[in-house]
Write a protein that holds these residues in place. Structure first.
Motif, PDB file in Angstrom:
ATOM      1  N   GLY A   6       0.781  -1.045  -0.075  1.00  0.00           N
ATOM      2  CA  GLY A   6      -0.013  -0.106  -0.136  1.00  0.00           C
ATOM      3  C   GLY A   6       0.824   1.236   0.013  1.00  0.00           C
ATOM      4  O   GLY A   6       0.504   2.292  -0.748  1.00  0.00           O
ATOM      5  N   ALA A   7       2.027   1.428   0.741  1.00  0.00           N
ATOM      6  CA  ALA A   7       3.025   2.405   0.828  1.00  0.00           C
ATOM      7  C   ALA A   7       3.527   2.447  -0.346  1.00  0.00           C
ATOM      8  O   ALA A   7       3.682   3.673  -0.786  1.00  0.00           O
ATOM      9  CB  ALA A   7       3.931   2.300   1.973  1.00  0.00           C
ATOM     10  N   ARG A  10       0.739   4.051  -2.963  1.00  0.00           N
ATOM     11  CA  ARG A  10       0.482   5.335  -2.775  1.00  0.00           C
ATOM     12  C   ARG A  10       1.757   6.416  -3.270  1.00  0.00           C
ATOM     13  O   ARG A  10       1.817   7.284  -3.426  1.00  0.00           O
ATOM     14  CB  ARG A  10       0.368   5.619  -1.040  1.00  0.00           C
ATOM     15  CG  ARG A  10      -0.802   5.182  -0.631  1.00  0.00           C
ATOM     16  CD  ARG A  10      -1.156   5.873   0.912  1.00  0.00           C
ATOM     17  NE  ARG A  10      -0.275   5.332   1.953  1.00  0.00           N
ATOM     18  CZ  ARG A  10      -0.268   4.086   2.539  1.00  0.00           C
ATOM     19  NH1 ARG A  10      -1.346   3.553   2.240  1.00  0.00           N
ATOM     20  NH2 ARG A  10       0.698   3.745   3.147  1.00  0.00           N
ATOM     21  N   VAL A  13       1.677   6.967  -6.560  1.00  0.00           N
ATOM     22  CA  VAL A  13       0.532   7.872  -7.113  1.00  0.00           C
ATOM     23  C   VAL A  13       0.907   9.091  -7.067  1.00  0.00           C
ATOM     24  O   VAL A  13       0.944  10.099  -7.797  1.00  0.00           O
ATOM     25  CB  VAL A  13      -0.928   7.542  -6.124  1.00  0.00           C
ATOM     26  CG1 VAL A  13      -1.659   8.675  -6.387  1.00  0.00           C
ATOM     27  CG2 VAL A  13      -1.383   6.391  -6.476  1.00  0.00           C
ATOM     28  N   PHE A  14       1.524   9.520  -5.901  1.00  0.00           N
ATOM     29  CA  PHE A  14       2.116  10.955  -5.603  1.00  0.00           C
ATOM     30  C   PHE A  14       3.337  11.337  -6.590  1.00  0.00           C
ATOM     31  O   PHE A  14       3.414  12.490  -6.947  1.00  0.00           O
ATOM     32  CB  PHE A  14       2.565  11.284  -4.232  1.00  0.00           C
ATOM     33  CG  PHE A  14       1.397  11.228  -3.350  1.00  0.00           C
ATOM     34  CD1 PHE A  14       0.890  12.421  -3.046  1.00  0.00           C
ATOM     35  CD2 PHE A  14       0.923  10.256  -2.469  1.00  0.00           C
ATOM     36  CE1 PHE A  14      -0.133  12.804  -2.300  1.00  0.00           C
ATOM     37  CE2 PHE A  14      -0.327  10.460  -1.824  1.00  0.00           C
ATOM     38  CZ  PHE A  14      -0.984  11.747  -1.640  1.00  0.00           C
ATOM     39  N   ARG A 330       2.403  14.017   1.468  1.00  0.00           N
ATOM     40  CA  ARG A 330       1.255  12.953   1.208  1.00  0.00           C
ATOM     41  C   ARG A 330       0.706  12.336   2.452  1.00  0.00           C
ATOM     42  O   ARG A 330      -0.596  12.302   2.374  1.00  0.00           O
ATOM     43  CB  ARG A 330       2.153  11.647   0.508  1.00  0.00           C
ATOM     44  CG  ARG A 330       3.071  10.955   1.181  1.00  0.00           C
ATOM     45  CD  ARG A 330       3.688   9.795   0.822  1.00  0.00           C
ATOM     46  NE  ARG A 330       4.413   8.874   1.688  1.00  0.00           N
ATOM     47  CZ  ARG A 330       5.187   7.928   1.326  1.00  0.00           C
ATOM     48  NH1 ARG A 330       5.009   7.277  -0.095  1.00  0.00           N
ATOM     49  NH2 ARG A 330       5.994   7.371   1.738  1.00  0.00           N
ATOM     50  N   SER A 331       1.220  12.240   3.457  1.00  0.00           N
ATOM     51  CA  SER A 331       0.865  12.077   4.818  1.00  0.00           C
ATOM     52  C   SER A 331      -0.446  12.966   5.217  1.00  0.00           C
ATOM     53  O   SER A 331      -1.511  12.529   5.504  1.00  0.00           O
ATOM     54  CB  SER A 331       1.648  11.444   6.086  1.00  0.00           C
ATOM     55  OG  SER A 331       2.422  12.830   6.269  1.00  0.00           O
ATOM     56  N   VAL A 334      -3.203  12.751   2.703  1.00  0.00           N
ATOM     57  CA  VAL A 334      -4.003  11.588   2.797  1.00  0.00           C
ATOM     58  C   VAL A 334      -4.913  11.648   4.105  1.00  0.00           C
ATOM     59  O   VAL A 334      -6.076  11.299   3.969  1.00  0.00           O
ATOM     60  CB  VAL A 334      -3.130  10.413   2.936  1.00  0.00           C
ATOM     61  CG1 VAL A 334      -3.986   9.077   3.486  1.00  0.00           C
ATOM     62  CG2 VAL A 334      -2.449  10.060   1.760  1.00  0.00           C
ATOM     63  N   THR A 338      -9.068  11.860   3.660  1.00  0.00           N
ATOM     64  CA  THR A 338      -9.727  10.722   4.500  1.00  0.00           C
ATOM     65  C   THR A 338     -10.836  11.277   5.536  1.00  0.00           C
ATOM     66  O   THR A 338     -11.783  10.697   5.552  1.00  0.00           O
ATOM     67  CB  THR A 338      -8.782   9.661   5.358  1.00  0.00           C
ATOM     68  OG1 THR A 338      -7.693   9.269   4.439  1.00  0.00           O
ATOM     69  CG2 THR A 338      -9.680   8.647   6.040  1.00  0.00           C
TER      70      THR A 338
END
Length: 348
Positions: A6-7, A10, A13-14, A330-331, A334, A338
């Motif tokens: 998943g990391a 992501r 994507v970024f 990104r964090s 996200v 969310t």
């Protein structure tokens, strides 16, 4: 494994978002975004000898990035890989110069030992400042980069200066052929073998040892490490030393491999790119190998941008900076997205 996958997704994507943003910027600047992307892909991965050119940059970047992963996982933000890279190369160059004329089988191992020791010692003093007095390691390691850069200028214009140089750029005398571990292409079985050994050793250290478990836990919650009876001081010091030693090893490889000599200000963005690779990889050793190959391809593509797209090679720096911006944000992004997604469902 699913968390790591998943990391990686992501991060991809970024990275794509960052590349899209760069495309928009270059279009407004009067360049063709399509031509830019085509040139990057072609120069990095499709042209003849593209794999070799990408590996030339990727191998030392991977070695340095694994050290950054170790320190970041432990919760210590060592931004000084560039300075440790320089000091490692300087120490190895002094050993090679002092032992000039001795057999390569003696000099080469001593150069590697000196380079790793120099890098580790350059990481030691900010580590001690952080652990002893709480000094911010981001500031101290960043300042260490500038000091190491000035030290490199001094030794290449002073003690190690090549007396036959043209004077246009300060540099040391070329290493003897017996001390080189690759040609100027920077790819050889020796360098590939070193990178593989470093990767396997660091993967084992992170995933199969108590140090790896405790350092990862310490980076998230130091109190839990103390409850386990471990010393956060020892873990922190070890992470600084390992990180610096690996950066020094990469500097030694550059000296004894593709460069063949010290030169003032060589590879000025190496350490910072390694930090970016560690962040893109999500502090994973396996992810760092993939990310290093990607950024090695970008560095290789910089040679083709002026010819194929009319862009200056510095455009790759803009791409790297955009990726750094998106990855570091990104964090936060996200979390924001969310919360925004969940809010309507909570109110309904």
């Amino acid at each position: 494994m699913s968390g790591q996958l998943g990391a990686i997704i992501r991060a991809v994507v970024f990275i794509l978002l960052a590349l899209a943003a760069c495309g928009v910027i270059f279009e407004f600047a009067g360049y063709s975004a399509f031509q830019m992307f085509h040139s990057i892909v072609d120069g990095a991965f499709l042209r003849r000898n593209a794999l070799e050119h990408a590996l030339r940059w990727a191998l030392p970047l991977f070695i340095t990035a694994t050290g950054v992963v170790i320190s970041f996982r432990a919760g210590y933000f060592n931004i000084g890989a560039q300075g440790q890279f320089y000091v490692g190369a300087i120490c190895a160059a002094f050993v090679a110069e002092w032992l000039r004329g001795y057999p390569g089988g003696v000099v080469i191992p001593l150069c590697f030992a000196a380079g790793m020791t120099g890098g580790a010692l350059w990481a030691l003093w900010p580590g001690l400042l952080r652990l002893r007095s709480g000094a911010d390691e981001v500031i101290t390691t960043l300042m260490g980069n500038f000091l190491a850069g000035l030290l490199l200028v001094y030794v290449t214009a002073g003690p190690l200066k090549d007396p036959s140089g043209s004077g246009q750029q300060a540099s040391s005398r070329p290493l003897e052929a017996a001390y080189r571990i690759s040609t100027s292409n920077g790819v050889s079985p020796t360098i590939i073998g070193i990178a593989i050994l470093v990767g396997l050793a660091m993967w084992w250290l992170v995933n199969r040892t108590a140090f790896g478990v405790l350092s990862g836990l310490g980076g998230r919650n130091p109190t839990m490490v103390q409850w386990q009876g471990a010393s956060t001081w020892k873990i922190g010091l070890a992470s600084f030393l390992i990180s610096g030693a690996l950066a020094g090893l990469a500097g030694t490889i550059e000296l004894m491999g593709p460069n063949g000599r010290l030169a003032g200000g060589f590879l000025p963005a190496h350490g910072f790119t390694a930090v970016l690779i560690a962040l893109v990889a999500g502090l994973s050793i396996t992810g760092a190998a993939i990310a290093a190959f990607f950024f090695g391809g970008l560095a290789s593509a910089a040679l083709y941008l002026p010819v194929m797209a009319g862009l200056p090679s510095a455009a790759i720096d803009i791409v790297n900076a955009s990726i750094a911006l998106f990855i570091t944000a990104r964090s936060r992004l996200v979390d924001t997205l969310t919360k925004a997604w969940r809010r309507p469902w909570k109110t309904s």
